[in-house]
Design a protein around this motif. Structure first.
Motif, PDB file in Angstrom:
ATOM      1  N   SER A  69      42.307  29.396  29.010  1.00  0.00           N
ATOM      2  CA  SER A  69      42.288  30.390  30.177  1.00  0.00           C
ATOM      3  C   SER A  69      42.116  31.976  29.401  1.00  0.00           C
ATOM      4  O   SER A  69      41.430  32.668  30.329  1.00  0.00           O
ATOM      5  CB  SER A  69      43.538  30.381  30.766  1.00  0.00           C
ATOM      6  OG  SER A  69      43.725  29.110  31.501  1.00  0.00           O
ATOM      7  N   LEU A  70      42.832  32.245  28.562  1.00  0.00           N
ATOM      8  CA  LEU A  70      42.613  33.389  28.045  1.00  0.00           C
ATOM      9  C   LEU A  70      41.275  33.635  27.700  1.00  0.00           C
ATOM     10  O   LEU A  70      40.785  34.972  27.620  1.00  0.00           O
ATOM     11  CB  LEU A  70      43.595  33.790  26.865  1.00  0.00           C
ATOM     12  CG  LEU A  70      43.726  35.064  26.275  1.00  0.00           C
ATOM     13  CD1 LEU A  70      44.332  36.052  27.226  1.00  0.00           C
ATOM     14  CD2 LEU A  70      44.580  35.176  25.102  1.00  0.00           C
ATOM     15  N   GLY A  71      40.522  32.660  26.981  1.00  0.00           N
ATOM     16  CA  GLY A  71      39.172  32.845  26.784  1.00  0.00           C
ATOM     17  C   GLY A  71      38.389  33.278  27.841  1.00  0.00           C
ATOM     18  O   GLY A  71      37.445  33.892  27.552  1.00  0.00           O
ATOM     19  N   LEU A  72      38.589  32.689  28.813  1.00  0.00           N
ATOM     20  CA  LEU A  72      37.910  33.148  29.948  1.00  0.00           C
ATOM     21  C   LEU A  72      37.837  34.322  30.506  1.00  0.00           C
ATOM     22  O   LEU A  72      37.117  34.875  30.969  1.00  0.00           O
ATOM     23  CB  LEU A  72      38.502  32.294  31.236  1.00  0.00           C
ATOM     24  CG  LEU A  72      38.141  30.747  31.134  1.00  0.00           C
ATOM     25  CD1 LEU A  72      38.788  29.950  32.327  1.00  0.00           C
ATOM     26  CD2 LEU A  72      36.514  30.209  31.233  1.00  0.00           C
ATOM     27  N   GLU A  73      39.011  35.150  30.029  1.00  0.00           N
ATOM     28  CA  GLU A  73      39.039  36.688  30.261  1.00  0.00           C
ATOM     29  C   GLU A  73      38.136  37.430  29.318  1.00  0.00           C
ATOM     30  O   GLU A  73      37.861  38.660  29.839  1.00  0.00           O
ATOM     31  CB  GLU A  73      40.652  37.010  30.393  1.00  0.00           C
ATOM     32  CG  GLU A  73      41.474  36.239  31.076  1.00  0.00           C
ATOM     33  CD  GLU A  73      41.711  37.007  32.618  1.00  0.00           C
ATOM     34  OE1 GLU A  73      40.984  37.957  32.797  1.00  0.00           O
ATOM     35  OE2 GLU A  73      42.440  36.487  33.247  1.00  0.00           O
ATOM     36  N   PHE A  74      37.963  36.878  28.196  1.00  0.00           N
ATOM     37  CA  PHE A  74      37.260  37.310  27.145  1.00  0.00           C
ATOM     38  C   PHE A  74      36.053  37.164  27.011  1.00  0.00           C
ATOM     39  O   PHE A  74      35.849  36.056  26.021  1.00  0.00           O
ATOM     40  CB  PHE A  74      38.283  37.531  25.761  1.00  0.00           C
ATOM     41  CG  PHE A  74      39.485  38.453  26.002  1.00  0.00           C
ATOM     42  CD1 PHE A  74      39.248  39.644  25.346  1.00  0.00           C
ATOM     43  CD2 PHE A  74      40.618  38.136  26.707  1.00  0.00           C
ATOM     44  CE1 PHE A  74      40.439  40.750  25.391  1.00  0.00           C
ATOM     45  CE2 PHE A  74      41.567  38.715  26.631  1.00  0.00           C
ATOM     46  CZ  PHE A  74      41.599  40.154  26.228  1.00  0.00           C
ATOM     47  N   SER A  75      34.914  37.545  27.337  1.00  0.00           N
ATOM     48  CA  SER A  75      33.491  37.216  26.871  1.00  0.00           C
ATOM     49  C   SER A  75      33.295  37.698  25.592  1.00  0.00           C
ATOM     50  O   SER A  75      34.343  38.577  24.986  1.00  0.00           O
ATOM     51  CB  SER A  75      32.699  37.850  27.953  1.00  0.00           C
ATOM     52  OG  SER A  75      32.559  39.237  28.062  1.00  0.00           O
ATOM     53  N   VAL A  76      32.277  37.514  24.904  1.00  0.00           N
ATOM     54  CA  VAL A  76      32.159  37.926  23.529  1.00  0.00           C
ATOM     55  C   VAL A  76      31.890  39.465  23.482  1.00  0.00           C
ATOM     56  O   VAL A  76      32.442  40.026  22.633  1.00  0.00           O
ATOM     57  CB  VAL A  76      30.644  37.441  23.188  1.00  0.00           C
ATOM     58  CG1 VAL A  76      30.284  38.044  21.517  1.00  0.00           C
ATOM     59  CG2 VAL A  76      30.744  35.787  22.968  1.00  0.00           C
TER      60      VAL A  76
ATOM     61  N   PHE B  69      31.514  31.185  36.723  1.00  0.00           N
ATOM     62  CA  PHE B  69      32.297  30.247  37.296  1.00  0.00           C
ATOM     63  C   PHE B  69      33.609  30.536  36.759  1.00  0.00           C
ATOM     64  O   PHE B  69      34.430  29.722  36.840  1.00  0.00           O
ATOM     65  CB  PHE B  69      31.736  28.714  36.656  1.00  0.00           C
ATOM     66  CG  PHE B  69      30.488  28.286  37.195  1.00  0.00           C
ATOM     67  CD1 PHE B  69      30.531  27.704  38.544  1.00  0.00           C
ATOM     68  CD2 PHE B  69      29.241  28.804  36.782  1.00  0.00           C
ATOM     69  CE1 PHE B  69      29.302  27.075  39.181  1.00  0.00           C
ATOM     70  CE2 PHE B  69      28.043  28.259  37.226  1.00  0.00           C
ATOM     71  CZ  PHE B  69      28.096  27.602  38.642  1.00  0.00           C
ATOM     72  N   ALA B  70      33.738  31.635  35.761  1.00  0.00           N
ATOM     73  CA  ALA B  70      34.852  31.648  35.030  1.00  0.00           C
ATOM     74  C   ALA B  70      36.289  31.836  35.963  1.00  0.00           C
ATOM     75  O   ALA B  70      37.376  31.282  35.855  1.00  0.00           O
ATOM     76  CB  ALA B  70      34.937  33.204  34.379  1.00  0.00           C
ATOM     77  N   THR B  71      36.136  32.634  36.832  1.00  0.00           N
ATOM     78  CA  THR B  71      37.044  32.886  37.889  1.00  0.00           C
ATOM     79  C   THR B  71      37.599  31.272  38.380  1.00  0.00           C
ATOM     80  O   THR B  71      38.766  31.355  38.634  1.00  0.00           O
ATOM     81  CB  THR B  71      37.024  33.775  39.052  1.00  0.00           C
ATOM     82  OG1 THR B  71      36.892  35.084  38.292  1.00  0.00           O
ATOM     83  CG2 THR B  71      38.186  33.931  39.989  1.00  0.00           C
ATOM     84  N   GLN B  72      36.687  30.554  39.014  1.00  0.00           N
ATOM     85  CA  GLN B  72      37.305  29.606  39.610  1.00  0.00           C
ATOM     86  C   GLN B  72      37.607  28.523  38.610  1.00  0.00           C
ATOM     87  O   GLN B  72      38.634  27.849  39.022  1.00  0.00           O
ATOM     88  CB  GLN B  72      35.956  29.094  40.289  1.00  0.00           C
ATOM     89  CG  GLN B  72      36.399  27.548  41.354  1.00  0.00           C
ATOM     90  CD  GLN B  72      37.438  27.963  42.260  1.00  0.00           C
ATOM     91  OE1 GLN B  72      37.349  28.804  42.892  1.00  0.00           O
ATOM     92  NE2 GLN B  72      38.667  26.952  42.257  1.00  0.00           N
ATOM     93  N   VAL B  73      37.256  28.367  37.580  1.00  0.00           N
ATOM     94  CA  VAL B  73      37.532  27.496  36.325  1.00  0.00           C
ATOM     95  C   VAL B  73      38.952  27.826  36.003  1.00  0.00           C
ATOM     96  O   VAL B  73      39.899  26.808  35.783  1.00  0.00           O
ATOM     97  CB  VAL B  73      36.462  27.527  35.249  1.00  0.00           C
ATOM     98  CG1 VAL B  73      37.081  26.722  34.035  1.00  0.00           C
ATOM     99  CG2 VAL B  73      35.396  26.938  35.673  1.00  0.00           C
ATOM    100  N   ARG B  74      39.129  29.089  35.812  1.00  0.00           N
ATOM    101  CA  ARG B  74      40.581  29.589  35.494  1.00  0.00           C
ATOM    102  C   ARG B  74      41.535  29.107  36.452  1.00  0.00           C
ATOM    103  O   ARG B  74      42.699  28.653  36.128  1.00  0.00           O
ATOM    104  CB  ARG B  74      40.746  31.121  35.174  1.00  0.00           C
ATOM    105  CG  ARG B  74      41.801  31.617  34.793  1.00  0.00           C
ATOM    106  CD  ARG B  74      41.784  33.271  34.610  1.00  0.00           C
ATOM    107  NE  ARG B  74      42.886  33.772  33.814  1.00  0.00           N
ATOM    108  CZ  ARG B  74      43.971  34.151  34.511  1.00  0.00           C
ATOM    109  NH1 ARG B  74      44.076  34.015  35.915  1.00  0.00           N
ATOM    110  NH2 ARG B  74      44.968  34.685  34.180  1.00  0.00           N
ATOM    111  N   ALA B  75      41.200  29.013  37.757  1.00  0.00           N
ATOM    112  CA  ALA B  75      41.976  28.614  38.915  1.00  0.00           C
ATOM    113  C   ALA B  75      42.478  27.247  38.836  1.00  0.00           C
ATOM    114  O   ALA B  75      43.510  26.657  38.964  1.00  0.00           O
ATOM    115  CB  ALA B  75      41.653  29.382  40.188  1.00  0.00           C
ATOM    116  N   ASP B  76      41.224  26.580  38.515  1.00  0.00           N
ATOM    117  CA  ASP B  76      41.337  25.004  38.709  1.00  0.00           C
ATOM    118  C   ASP B  76      42.405  24.577  37.170  1.00  0.00           C
ATOM    119  O   ASP B  76      42.943  23.406  37.415  1.00  0.00           O
ATOM    120  CB  ASP B  76      40.096  24.442  38.450  1.00  0.00           C
ATOM    121  CG  ASP B  76      39.349  24.792  39.968  1.00  0.00           C
ATOM    122  OD1 ASP B  76      39.817  24.755  40.912  1.00  0.00           O
ATOM    123  OD2 ASP B  76      37.826  24.709  39.939  1.00  0.00           O
ATOM    124  N   VAL B  77      42.233  25.221  36.358  1.00  0.00           N
ATOM    125  CA  VAL B  77      42.929  24.592  35.146  1.00  0.00           C
ATOM    126  C   VAL B  77      44.348  25.283  35.084  1.00  0.00           C
ATOM    127  O   VAL B  77      45.193  24.530  34.435  1.00  0.00           O
ATOM    128  CB  VAL B  77      42.264  25.114  33.724  1.00  0.00           C
ATOM    129  CG1 VAL B  77      42.463  26.526  33.406  1.00  0.00           C
ATOM    130  CG2 VAL B  77      42.566  24.102  32.649  1.00  0.00           C
TER     131      VAL B  77
END
Length: 553
Positions: free
Chosen positions: A71-78, A259-267
């Motif tokens: 989840s934290l990785g979804l907040e931090f792109s490269v 998709f990052a926001t929705q994936v984070r919410a789903d997990v």
């Protein structure tokens, strides 16, 4: 062990965590303390033994840490990870080495052998990723200076787990130097292959999801989130690196997609459950009777570790050019023993390097430091400000140094024809606009118009919080489904009474529902259609020769 027995123990443990964690939360304490206490009371040595599947639960619960990092990785792109800079990474490496040395010196003073003293320093070198990041994320401090430092150090420590595990193996005398060198080279090659594989799989999965109509196939993003997060953890474990670190990399690669926001919410729900199990299972490792009977030694070790780690990290970051305020706050955040101490200790114990008494001491000190960190990490900014005042240093207080990007000014939920028409006056204006839609075509259209757009189901609380809709000035809800729009309206209004909310309703019969729920403006499709029909009828009457001289409506 029987599946139903394990399920029973999981339910009992989660139920106790709910009650005890809720009680601690009610009195202003972190619920993590309650989760740890629930584990200590129900399972493990010195407990009432209401839970007997501690090893199975511990294995399952490790996935919670992996999903937290995912989840934290979804907040931090490269790109955002590069903004952390090199100082946290350098600081993390220096902290691990210096803490091992100081731990070794302290253990030698207490009469340990050279091998066991090195092992002791290795076990206490790492901090708790689960405790620290969980609290920093809850308090929205991950992007403050001390939060950035803590993240960089913790990621460095996660990368150090494998070489430290190899060090414990060497201390145990297992394997010759050539075999160990080959294992290191093989590990590096497999880690590089894993990263390339995750990158390719994420690209393929994002392209595949982009061809689907997600508002009709909502379960697909949930499946994708779980497969990606847990799959990355499994793949990392399979090649011999930290599962949490592999999950972070997978999340980071996915973080730049829509998709990052929705994936984070789903997990998120699965992450919460597994993390609660993690803290509870960590509590089960401790023996409360042993801790009480050796309380003076445990207290001394915990105090030395907290003060020592605080001082080490403080000095390192000051030498790296950061302010005393930020360095002290970072040190307090990371002044505990991490969960990987259990893993490293188990390796050392199996190799005969670590005695039972030393292992018991480190485990007990780690649990006690978990308890204290749940209270110390939240006050880290105030501690940094207090230290800065005591030392007479200047600088902006940490409470005002949050580097989180500004929230959007306007959010449009649903970008079909109604949303696109509503956005026309916002194009090429100095206004930050966020578009949330489950339809890939709507997101693509919003990006073409120059808006920031993400795929997300705004009926989910996690999506609303992550998108920071409660911090917007105006929210426009254009989705046609009455109950979904009403749910979104209620959720935003409860969190932000000041936000100006405009709602589109398909039928006039629902206008009062939206008004009662707190909508500032309600515009109806039936009214707009009626006005449009009226306009066309009026135009026909005025232009028709046989009615040109008749009454005009």
């Amino acid at each position: 062990m029987d599946l139903w027995t394990i399920l029973q123990d999981v339910v009992v443990l989660l139920g106790a965590s709910l009650l005890i964690g809720g009680a601690f939360s009610r009195f202003g304490q972190s619920p993590i303390v309650g989760y740890l206490l629930a584990g200590m009371l129900l399972g493990g040595p010195g407990s009432i033994h209401a839970v007997g599947s501690e090893h199975e639960i511990e294995a399952i619960a490790e996935l919670g840490v992996a999903l937290l990092l995912f989840s934290l990785g979804l907040e931090f792109s490269v790109t955002r990870l590069k903004k952390l800079g090199t100082k946290p990474i350098l600081g993390g490496g220096a902290q691990v080495v210096l803490t091992i040395f100081l731990g070794f010196a302290g253990a030698k003073l207490f009469g340990m052998s050279v091998r066991e003293a090195i092992a002791f320093g290795t076990m206490i070198a790492l901090s708790s990723t689960a405790v620290v990041l969980r609290i920093l994320m809850e308090r929205s401090e991950i992007e403050m200076p001390h939060g950035n430092n803590s993240l960089g150090v913790l990621l460095t420590q996660d990368m150090a787990v494998v070489p430290l595990a190899l060090l414990m193996t060497i201390l145990g005398g297992e394997g010759d130097s050539g075999e160990i060198a080959w294992n290191v080279i093989k590990l590096i090659l497999m880690a590089a292959g894993l990263i390339l594989g995750l990158f390719a799989l994420n690209k393929v999965a994002v392209i595949a999801l982009g061809t689907l109509t997600l508002h009709r196939n909502r379960e697909l993003t949930a499946i994708f989130a779980v497969v990606t997060g847990l799959g990355a953890a499994w793949a990392s474990h399979a090649v011999g690196i930290s599962p949490a670190l592999g999950a972070f990399v997978a999340g980071m690669l996915l973080g730049s997609s829509a998709f990052a926001t929705q994936v984070r919410a789903d997990v998120a729900p699965l992450q919460v459950v597994l993390l609660t199990l993690f803290f509870s299972s960590a509590g089960m490792v401790a023996d409360p009777i042993w801790i009480v009977t050796h309380a003076h030694w445990v207290a001394l070790v915990v105090a030395l570790i907290i003060v020592g780690k605080l001082a080490v990290i403080w000095v390192i970051f000051v030498l790296l050019g950061q302010t005393t305020r930020v360095a002290a706050a970072t040190g307090l955040c990371l002044a505990q023993i991490g969960e990987f101490a259990f893993v490293l200790g188990a390796i050392g114990r199996s190799g005969g390097v670590v005695s039972e008494s030393t292992y018991g001491m480190v485990v007990s000190a780690a649990i006690v430091s978990f308890f204290l960190s749940a209270m110390l990490v939240p006050v880290a900014p105030q501690f940094g400000n207090w230290i800065a005042q005591r030392f007479g240093t200047s600088g902006t207080p940490l409470a005002g140094t949050n580097q989180r990007p500004d929230p959007p000014d306007v959010a449009i939920i649903g970008f079909g024809p109604a949303g696109q028409i509503a956005s026309q006056g916002l194009i090429d204006r100095d206004i930050k606009v966020l578009v949330l839609d489950l339809n890939q075509a709507g997101v693509r259209k919003a990006k073409q118009l120059g808006f920031h757009a993400e795929i997300g189901d705004a009926t989910q609380t996690e999506v609303i919080e992550h998108a920071r809709l409660a911090e917007c000035q105006v929210v426009v809800i254009t989705i046609p489904h009455h109950k979904s729009a009403l749910l979104i309206l209620n959720t935003i209004r409860c969190r932000a009474p000041h936000v100006h909310i405009i709602v589109r309703t398909r039928y006039e019969a629902y206008r009062d529902d939206f008004k009662t729920a707190g909508a500032d403006v309600v515009t109806g499709d039936e009214m707009q259609v009626g006005e449009s029909l009226f306009s066309y009828v009026q135009r026909w009457l005025m232009n028709s020769p046989e009615h040109r001289d008749g009454p005009v409506i």
